[in-house]
Design a protein around this motif. Structure first.
Motif, PDB file in Angstrom:
ATOM      1  N   ILE A 104      67.261 -45.577  76.678  1.00 31.35           N
ATOM      2  CA  ILE A 104      67.469 -46.155  77.998  1.00 31.35           C
ATOM      3  C   ILE A 104      68.469 -45.281  78.737  1.00 31.35           C
ATOM      4  O   ILE A 104      69.524 -44.939  78.196  1.00 31.35           O
ATOM      5  N   TYR A 105      68.129 -44.923  79.953  1.00 28.81           N
ATOM      6  CA  TYR A 105      69.030 -44.110  80.765  1.00 28.81           C
ATOM      7  C   TYR A 105      69.741 -45.002  81.781  1.00 28.81           C
ATOM      8  O   TYR A 105      69.167 -45.982  82.281  1.00 28.81           O
ATOM      9  N   VAL A 106      70.983 -44.661  82.050  1.00 28.68           N
ATOM     10  CA  VAL A 106      71.858 -45.535  82.837  1.00 28.68           C
ATOM     11  C   VAL A 106      72.417 -44.797  84.043  1.00 28.68           C
ATOM     12  O   VAL A 106      72.809 -43.631  83.954  1.00 28.68           O
ATOM     13  N   GLN A 107      72.449 -45.493  85.159  1.00 19.86           N
ATOM     14  CA  GLN A 107      73.132 -45.011  86.363  1.00 19.86           C
ATOM     15  C   GLN A 107      74.168 -46.054  86.751  1.00 19.86           C
ATOM     16  O   GLN A 107      73.877 -47.253  86.787  1.00 19.86           O
ATOM     17  N   ALA A 108      75.399 -45.624  87.012  1.00 15.51           N
ATOM     18  CA  ALA A 108      76.478 -46.542  87.387  1.00 15.51           C
ATOM     19  C   ALA A 108      77.070 -46.103  88.718  1.00 15.51           C
ATOM     20  O   ALA A 108      77.453 -44.948  88.876  1.00 15.51           O
ATOM     21  N   LYS A 109      77.162 -47.043  89.648  1.00 15.36           N
ATOM     22  CA  LYS A 109      77.712 -46.752  90.965  1.00 15.36           C
ATOM     23  C   LYS A 109      78.926 -47.637  91.224  1.00 15.36           C
ATOM     24  O   LYS A 109      78.824 -48.857  91.270  1.00 15.36           O
ATOM     25  N   ARG A 110      80.078 -46.998  91.397  1.00 17.70           N
ATOM     26  CA  ARG A 110      81.305 -47.725  91.703  1.00 17.70           C
ATOM     27  C   ARG A 110      81.402 -47.874  93.219  1.00 17.70           C
ATOM     28  O   ARG A 110      81.888 -46.998  93.915  1.00 17.70           O
ATOM     29  N   TYR A 111      80.918 -49.005  93.718  1.00 19.09           N
ATOM     30  CA  TYR A 111      80.893 -49.261  95.152  1.00 19.09           C
ATOM     31  C   TYR A 111      81.825 -50.414  95.486  1.00 19.09           C
ATOM     32  O   TYR A 111      82.009 -51.350  94.696  1.00 19.09           O
ATOM     33  N   ALA A 112      82.391 -50.369  96.688  1.00 16.78           N
ATOM     34  CA  ALA A 112      83.232 -51.454  97.169  1.00 16.78           C
ATOM     35  C   ALA A 112      82.364 -52.649  97.545  1.00 16.78           C
ATOM     36  O   ALA A 112      81.153 -52.513  97.791  1.00 16.78           O
ATOM     37  N   GLN A 113      83.004 -53.825  97.595  1.00 17.75           N
ATOM     38  CA  GLN A 113      82.304 -55.025  98.022  1.00 17.75           C
ATOM     39  C   GLN A 113      81.733 -54.800  99.417  1.00 17.75           C
ATOM     40  O   GLN A 113      82.430 -54.319 100.312  1.00 17.75           O
ATOM     41  N   GLY A 114      80.471 -55.122  99.615  1.00 14.39           N
ATOM     42  CA  GLY A 114      79.837 -54.936 100.913  1.00 14.39           C
ATOM     43  C   GLY A 114      79.105 -53.619 101.064  1.00 14.39           C
ATOM     44  O   GLY A 114      78.301 -53.458 101.981  1.00 14.39           O
ATOM     45  N   ASN A 115      79.386 -52.650 100.161  1.00 12.65           N
ATOM     46  CA  ASN A 115      78.683 -51.370 100.194  1.00 12.65           C
ATOM     47  C   ASN A 115      77.417 -51.511  99.342  1.00 12.65           C
ATOM     48  O   ASN A 115      77.369 -51.124  98.185  1.00 12.65           O
ATOM     49  N   THR A 116      76.401 -52.084  99.939  1.00 20.05           N
ATOM     50  CA  THR A 116      75.183 -52.470  99.218  1.00 20.05           C
ATOM     51  C   THR A 116      74.361 -51.256  98.788  1.00 20.05           C
ATOM     52  O   THR A 116      74.261 -50.263  99.511  1.00 20.05           O
ATOM     53  N   VAL A 117      73.768 -51.363  97.604  1.00 22.22           N
ATOM     54  CA  VAL A 117      72.856 -50.326  97.121  1.00 22.22           C
ATOM     55  C   VAL A 117      71.470 -50.603  97.701  1.00 22.22           C
ATOM     56  O   VAL A 117      70.917 -51.687  97.502  1.00 22.22           O
ATOM     57  N   HIS A 118      70.913 -49.612  98.391  1.00 18.05           N
ATOM     58  CA  HIS A 118      69.613 -49.799  99.036  1.00 18.05           C
ATOM     59  C   HIS A 118      68.502 -49.083  98.261  1.00 18.05           C
ATOM     60  O   HIS A 118      68.751 -48.368  97.292  1.00 18.05           O
ATOM     61  N   ILE A 173      67.665 -46.362  94.448  1.00 16.98           N
ATOM     62  CA  ILE A 173      66.835 -46.722  93.288  1.00 16.98           C
ATOM     63  C   ILE A 173      65.690 -45.731  93.141  1.00 16.98           C
ATOM     64  O   ILE A 173      65.317 -45.345  92.028  1.00 16.98           O
ATOM     65  N   GLN A 174      65.132 -45.295  94.280  1.00 14.98           N
ATOM     66  CA  GLN A 174      64.060 -44.298  94.229  1.00 14.98           C
ATOM     67  C   GLN A 174      64.560 -42.991  93.611  1.00 14.98           C
ATOM     68  O   GLN A 174      63.859 -42.357  92.814  1.00 14.98           O
ATOM     69  N   GLU A 175      65.770 -42.589  93.961  1.00 12.83           N
ATOM     70  CA  GLU A 175      66.351 -41.373  93.387  1.00 12.83           C
ATOM     71  C   GLU A 175      66.535 -41.527  91.879  1.00 12.83           C
ATOM     72  O   GLU A 175      66.302 -40.590  91.106  1.00 12.83           O
ATOM     73  N   PHE A 176      66.963 -42.698  91.459  1.00 14.66           N
ATOM     74  CA  PHE A 176      67.162 -42.952  90.030  1.00 14.66           C
ATOM     75  C   PHE A 176      65.829 -42.898  89.282  1.00 14.66           C
ATOM     76  O   PHE A 176      65.733 -42.311  88.195  1.00 14.66           O
ATOM     77  N   VAL A 177      64.799 -43.477  89.871  1.00 10.55           N
ATOM     78  CA  VAL A 177      63.477 -43.433  89.248  1.00 10.55           C
ATOM     79  C   VAL A 177      63.002 -41.986  89.132  1.00 10.55           C
ATOM     80  O   VAL A 177      62.422 -41.583  88.115  1.00 10.55           O
ATOM     81  N   GLY A 178      63.265 -41.190  90.165  1.00  5.46           N
ATOM     82  CA  GLY A 178      62.913 -39.774  90.105  1.00  5.46           C
ATOM     83  C   GLY A 178      63.653 -39.068  88.982  1.00  5.46           C
ATOM     84  O   GLY A 178      63.088 -38.221  88.278  1.00  5.46           O
ATOM     85  N   ALA A 179      64.918 -39.407  88.797  1.00  2.00           N
ATOM     86  CA  ALA A 179      65.705 -38.819  87.714  1.00  2.00           C
ATOM     87  C   ALA A 179      65.142 -39.215  86.358  1.00  2.00           C
ATOM     88  O   ALA A 179      65.105 -38.406  85.418  1.00  2.00           O
ATOM     89  N   LEU A 180      64.677 -40.462  86.235  1.00  2.00           N
ATOM     90  CA  LEU A 180      64.073 -40.913  84.981  1.00  2.00           C
ATOM     91  C   LEU A 180      62.817 -40.116  84.668  1.00  2.00           C
ATOM     92  O   LEU A 180      62.595 -39.690  83.523  1.00  2.00           O
ATOM     93  N   HIS A 181      62.003 -39.918  85.688  1.00  2.00           N
ATOM     94  CA  HIS A 181      60.791 -39.125  85.484  1.00  2.00           C
ATOM     95  C   HIS A 181      61.138 -37.699  85.073  1.00  2.00           C
ATOM     96  O   HIS A 181      60.422 -37.076  84.276  1.00  2.00           O
ATOM     97  N   GLY A 182      62.262 -37.206  85.601  1.00  2.00           N
ATOM     98  CA  GLY A 182      62.672 -35.847  85.283  1.00  2.00           C
ATOM     99  C   GLY A 182      63.025 -35.649  83.826  1.00  2.00           C
ATOM    100  O   GLY A 182      62.913 -34.535  83.295  1.00  2.00           O
ATOM    101  N   VAL A 183      63.457 -36.711  83.158  1.00  2.00           N
ATOM    102  CA  VAL A 183      63.787 -36.606  81.728  1.00  2.00           C
ATOM    103  C   VAL A 183      62.721 -37.269  80.861  1.00  2.00           C
ATOM    104  O   VAL A 183      62.926 -37.472  79.658  1.00  2.00           O
ATOM    105  N   GLY A 184      61.596 -37.615  81.481  1.00  2.00           N
ATOM    106  CA  GLY A 184      60.493 -38.199  80.724  1.00  2.00           C
ATOM    107  C   GLY A 184      60.752 -39.613  80.263  1.00  2.00           C
ATOM    108  O   GLY A 184      60.203 -40.051  79.239  1.00  2.00           O
TER     109      GLY A 184
END
Length: 306
Positions: A214-228, A232-243
């Motif tokens: 399982i590959y993990v991405q961690a984002k240290r964001y402030a309250q209100g700085n929502t992940v859009h 997630i699309q970039e993370f999925v691309g990274a997953l594909h990059g490592v198979g």
């Protein structure tokens, strides 16, 4: 020590202004010395200072502890080191603007406090665990008190994680996953964040033999700085990059509905964990927290009397 009936000492929010008053001298105070100075300022008697809760903690210590926690969360006081306190400029300003005393409602309305305000259940919100006038059944009071304590700890955990370096969060989320049972027989987890990480911060074995990861991405964001969605699309691309076919995206903030919908619609299995759930998992699996007190609740054994 005494377990006499509760005296007329202020409830926890009655300690807010006295704490700011003592800290207003600009000094850096050790917690124990600050407590005694506040007790002196309030004129607490020796008997009041000696009152204890059933847990054995001094009642006055418990109440000033809640006050310090709230003031720190509202960024009216700061903790430059463990058990060390000093007033902030915001603390001076709010103290000056409330000469008649800072109340709980005003404290909890401050933006800095709202950034970390924990969600409460209806039951927990209705009961003050330190209020002797609480009328709910004893077991409900215990459960509501535990819920309230955990909610406050969860808020503090998120605040601490946001204050740390991003590397700390990356390691923390791996620690949580290992505590949950991932990592294989050897509990293998590796942080690979940093430059050139390809959008992946860590990797952890899912099965005992390490056949699946399982590959993990961690984002240290402030309250209100929502992940859009794009993140997630970039993370999925990274997953594909490592198979990889699955991953966990964890943030100290929250996800937009678009990000949630996207994660649920794709073939790649991606689990999204927001700040609230991360803090709950840390508490449940004992990461970044320590057990303070265990209470045993008993009831009559009906079988014994038959």
């Amino acid at each position: 020590m005494t377990t006499a009936p509760v005296s007329s000492m202020p409830l926890w929010h009655g300690f807010l202004s006295p704490v700011l008053t003592v800290l207003s001298d600009g000094s850096v105070w050790k917690k124990r010395e600050l407590q005694e100075a506040v007790f002196d300022h309030l004129g607490l008697t020796a008997e009041q200072r000696a009152e204890v809760l059933p847990s054995g903690q001094r009642r006055a210590d418990n109440r000033i502890g809640w006050a310090l926690s709230g003031l720190n969360r509202a960024e009216l006081v700061s903790k430059p080191a463990r058990a060390i306190f000093t007033i902030t400029e915001a603390g001076r300003a709010i103290h000056a603007s409330h000469p008649d005393g800072l109340d709980e409602k005003t404290l909890k309305s401050l933006p800095a406090y709202q950034d970390y305000v924990p969600a409460k259940t209806d039951t927990a919100a209705a009961i003050d665990a330190d209020d002797p006038a609480a009328t709910s059944a004893p077991l409900e009071q215990i459960e509501a008190g535990v819920t309230r304590l955990h909610a406050d700890v969860a808020a503090e955990l998120l605040k601490r994680l946001r204050d740390q370096h991003p590397d700390f969060l990356e390691q923390s989320v791996l620690d949580v996953l290992v505590a949950m049972g991932y990592g294989g027989a050897e509990q293998q987890a590796a942080r690979i964040g940093g430059s050139g990480d390809g959008g992946v911060d860590g990797v952890i074995d899912q099965d005992p033999l390490g056949l699946d990861r399982i590959y993990v991405q961690a984002k240290r964001y402030a309250q209100g700085n929502t992940v859009h969605r794009p993140a997630i699309q970039e993370f999925v691309g990274a997953l594909h990059g490592v198979g990889a076919s699955r991953g966990v995206f964890i943030t100290t903030s929250s996800f937009s509905q678009g990000a949630l919908d996207y994660a649920n619609s794709i073939g790649t299995r991606v689990i999204l964990i927001d700040g609230s759930r991360l803090a709950s998992l840390m508490i449940k699996y004992g990461v970044g927290v320590q057990r303070r007190k265990v209470f045993t609740v008993v009831e009559v054994d009906e079988d014994y009397f038959e």
